[in-house]
Design an enzyme around this catalytic site. Structure first.
Site, mmCIF file in Angstrom:
data_model
loop_
_atom_site.group_PDB
_atom_site.id
_atom_site.type_symbol
_atom_site.label_atom_id
_atom_site.label_comp_id
_atom_site.label_asym_id
_atom_site.label_seq_id
_atom_site.Cartn_x
_atom_site.Cartn_y
_atom_site.Cartn_z
ATOM 1 N N LYS A 1 -2.965 59.302 11.920
ATOM 2 C CA LYS A 1 -3.734 61.118 11.827
ATOM 3 C C LYS A 1 -2.928 61.841 12.981
ATOM 4 O O LYS A 1 -3.053 62.847 13.009
ATOM 5 C CB LYS A 1 -5.178 59.812 12.236
ATOM 6 N N GLY B 1 -16.793 56.195 7.249
ATOM 7 C CA GLY B 1 -18.033 56.236 6.810
ATOM 8 C C GLY B 1 -17.756 56.742 5.161
ATOM 9 O O GLY B 1 -17.498 57.830 5.053
HETATM 10 N N1 LIG Z 1 -14.098 53.529 5.439
HETATM 11 C C1 LIG Z 1 -13.432 54.992 5.362
HETATM 12 O O1 LIG Z 1 -14.513 55.308 6.217
HETATM 13 C C2 LIG Z 1 -12.760 55.885 5.182
HETATM 14 C C3 LIG Z 1 -12.609 57.223 5.906
HETATM 15 C C4 LIG Z 1 -11.017 57.768 5.657
HETATM 16 C C5 LIG Z 1 -10.223 57.460 5.043
HETATM 17 N N2 LIG Z 1 -10.364 56.632 4.166
HETATM 18 C C6 LIG Z 1 -9.035 56.101 3.894
HETATM 19 O O2 LIG Z 1 -9.758 55.987 2.020
HETATM 20 C C7 LIG Z 1 -9.245 55.133 1.649
HETATM 21 C C8 LIG Z 1 -9.987 54.026 0.422
HETATM 22 O O3 LIG Z 1 -10.885 53.316 1.649
HETATM 23 P P1 LIG Z 1 -12.270 52.494 1.536
HETATM 24 O O4 LIG Z 1 -12.986 51.985 2.473
HETATM 25 O O5 LIG Z 1 -12.548 52.859 -0.108
HETATM 26 O O6 LIG Z 1 -10.819 51.113 0.501
HETATM 27 P P2 LIG Z 1 -11.642 50.033 0.052
HETATM 28 O O7 LIG Z 1 -12.746 49.425 -0.761
HETATM 29 O O8 LIG Z 1 -10.687 48.612 0.147
HETATM 30 O O9 LIG Z 1 -10.731 50.598 -1.848
HETATM 31 C C9 LIG Z 1 -9.799 50.545 -2.102
HETATM 32 C C10 LIG Z 1 -9.663 50.253 -3.073
HETATM 33 O O10 LIG Z 1 -8.045 50.682 -4.007
HETATM 34 C C11 LIG Z 1 -7.363 49.903 -4.355
HETATM 35 N N3 LIG Z 1 -6.577 49.262 -4.710
HETATM 36 C C12 LIG Z 1 -5.215 49.338 -3.669
HETATM 37 N N4 LIG Z 1 -4.890 49.113 -4.274
HETATM 38 C C13 LIG Z 1 -3.786 49.571 -5.118
HETATM 39 C C14 LIG Z 1 -3.752 49.806 -6.189
HETATM 40 N N5 LIG Z 1 -2.218 49.316 -6.621
HETATM 41 N N6 LIG Z 1 -3.379 50.138 -7.966
HETATM 42 C C15 LIG Z 1 -5.196 50.427 -7.914
HETATM 43 N N7 LIG Z 1 -6.421 49.995 -6.928
HETATM 44 C C16 LIG Z 1 -5.824 50.089 -5.823
HETATM 45 C C17 LIG Z 1 -8.640 48.659 -4.424
HETATM 46 O O11 LIG Z 1 -8.516 47.524 -5.499
HETATM 47 P P3 LIG Z 1 -9.245 45.919 -5.356
HETATM 48 O O12 LIG Z 1 -10.540 46.240 -4.754
HETATM 49 O O13 LIG Z 1 -9.099 45.437 -6.841
HETATM 50 O O14 LIG Z 1 -8.367 45.720 -4.204
HETATM 51 C C18 LIG Z 1 -9.676 49.190 -4.149
HETATM 52 O O15 LIG Z 1 -10.685 49.698 -5.332
HETATM 53 C C19 LIG Z 1 -8.587 54.468 2.292
HETATM 54 O O16 LIG Z 1 -6.729 54.762 2.269
HETATM 55 C C20 LIG Z 1 -8.546 54.841 3.528
HETATM 56 O O17 LIG Z 1 -7.626 54.783 4.423
HETATM 57 C C21 LIG Z 1 -11.500 55.412 4.547
#
Ligand SMILES: NC(=O)c1ccc[n+]([C@@H]2O[C@H](COP(=O)([O-])OP(=O)(O)OC[C@H]3O[C@@H](n4cnc5c(N)ncnc54)[C@H](OP(=O)(O)O)[C@@H]3O)[C@@H](O)[C@H]2O)c1
Length: 343
Positions: free
Chosen positions: A200, A314
């Protein structure tokens, strides 16, 4: 007849699935207000194929412009895919920080592809989740202000852990609670080794016009992290850090101080991040739960800095932040053409 904006999304985890639901719920209202129909042409996960570049290529053949690519993964190696998407005429909204925080050459190539193709490249949620952090920085710069420092707590996850430790909760229990609530990165070691905060800081520094590389960030991990072992093994052994952290928090509390994970971006000084003792009645000491704070000290906001704060993690607020980026594209599409950003 509404215009159709085709959305191709990769990642349907916590954030991705909320974004799909939020877009779906707002679809009729967006048609009514803006005359743009948000069509979710593809929402791909890992089981649709291991190569996001191939998924994008397929989508580029089957979706007509105007079109938008959403990266809701935490996947490595996405910088060339973002570039490829822009050059194929997609606007891009990314939740994934990695393509923006890797080598500066990748970052520059993405920005240059966005300019060449005349497409939006939007990344608000990569810093501060749904909070208007990148927008604030852009407005400061666009209006000729000079950013002197950006300082604060950039990680909702680490702040959640800090305030749980203040309440005498063991670190391992607090980490489990943070995971259960969807606050941590898919691999929590990305939070704990300070890498997520460092990313960040890099994104903010670059958005402020500083040509920083990852090596320019000095970071102290929240706890020592072994990358050589399996994620689950590391999580099972999280209790190994309970005692040392409890002692550190108690020692600070006896002097009226609290531990916070503080980051600083300053032109000429580079970037740094680490556990820092701050007064318990200071703005950083008073932060609670998954809150973030970003303190901008600038030429204009000098005696009284400009402060952006609120929940910085979140899935629901993060998805809403990505949706707000998506609406920037919708408003441009509503004005006509392919939704290209105004010069
Ligand atoms: N959660 C938060 O509060 C937050 C805040 C700010 C930013 N973010 C960002 O948002 C993004 C998603 O976070 P999240 O919390 O939703 O994570 P998550 O629940 O782990 O979701 C990530 C998703 O991406 C998929 N994925 C990973 N590699 C892939 C690929 N090569 N091809 C296709 N799909 C792929 C995963 O598939 P599988 O299920 O098959 O593994 C999963 O569905 C991250 O970059 C994170 O840094 C999150």
């Amino acid at each position: 007849m509404p215009r159709t904006l085709s959305i191709v999304q990769i990642g349907r985890g916590q954030v991705g699935s909320r974004l799909v639901a939020q877009v779906d719920a707002a679809r009729a209202a967006v048609i009514e207000e803006w005359g743009v129909d948000l069509r979710q042409a593809m929402v791909a996960g890992r089981d649709d194929g291991p190569d996001p570049g191939a998924i994008l290529e397929r989508a580029a053949r089957t979706t007509p412009p105007p079109r938008l690519f959403v990266d809701a993964t935490a996947a490595e190696g996405m910088a060339p895919v973002h570039r490829q998407a822009l050059l194929a005429g997609f606007h891009v909204v990314t939740c994934n920080k990695k393509p923006l925080a890797g080598p500066l050459a990748d970052y520059d190539a993405i920005q240059s592809a966005a300019r060449t193709a005349g497409r939006f490249y939007l990344f608000e949620v990569t810093v501060g989740a749904g909070l208007p952090v990148i927008a604030t920085l852009r407005d400061l710069r666009d209006t000729g202000d000079r950013v002197a420092t950006i300082e604060g707590c950039f990680s909702g996850t680490l702040n959640f852990l800090c305030t749980a430790l203040d309440a005498d909760q063991p670190f391992s229990e607090a980490l489990r609670a943070a995971r259960d609530r969807g606050f941590t990165e898919p691999d929590p070691r990305d939070d704990l080794d300070g890498q997520d905060v460092a990313r960040k800081a890099i994104i903010l520094a670059r958005a402020a016009g500083l040509p920083v590389e990852a090596a320019d960030v000095r970071r102290e991990p929240f706890v020592p992290v072994d990358r050589g072992e399996e994620r689950e093994g590391f999580l099972r052994r999280a209790g190994d850090h309970d005692f040392a952290l409890r002692e550190r928090v108690r020692a600070a509390a006896s002097r009226g101080l609290r531990l916070r994970y503080v980051a600083r971006v300053a032109p000429g000084e580079g970037c740094r991040a680490g556990l820092t003792e701050v007064p318990d009645d200071s703005p950083l000491g008073r932060l609670a739960g998954p809150e973030n704070v970003f303190v901008f000290t600038t030429g204009r906001y000098h005696h009284h800095p400009l402060v952006v704060s609120g929940p910085g993690a979140g899935p629901e607020v993060t998805a809403a932040g990505a949706f707000a980026d998506l609406m920037t594209v919708v408003r441009a599409v509503a004005r006509g053409g392919n939704g290209a950003p105004e010069a």
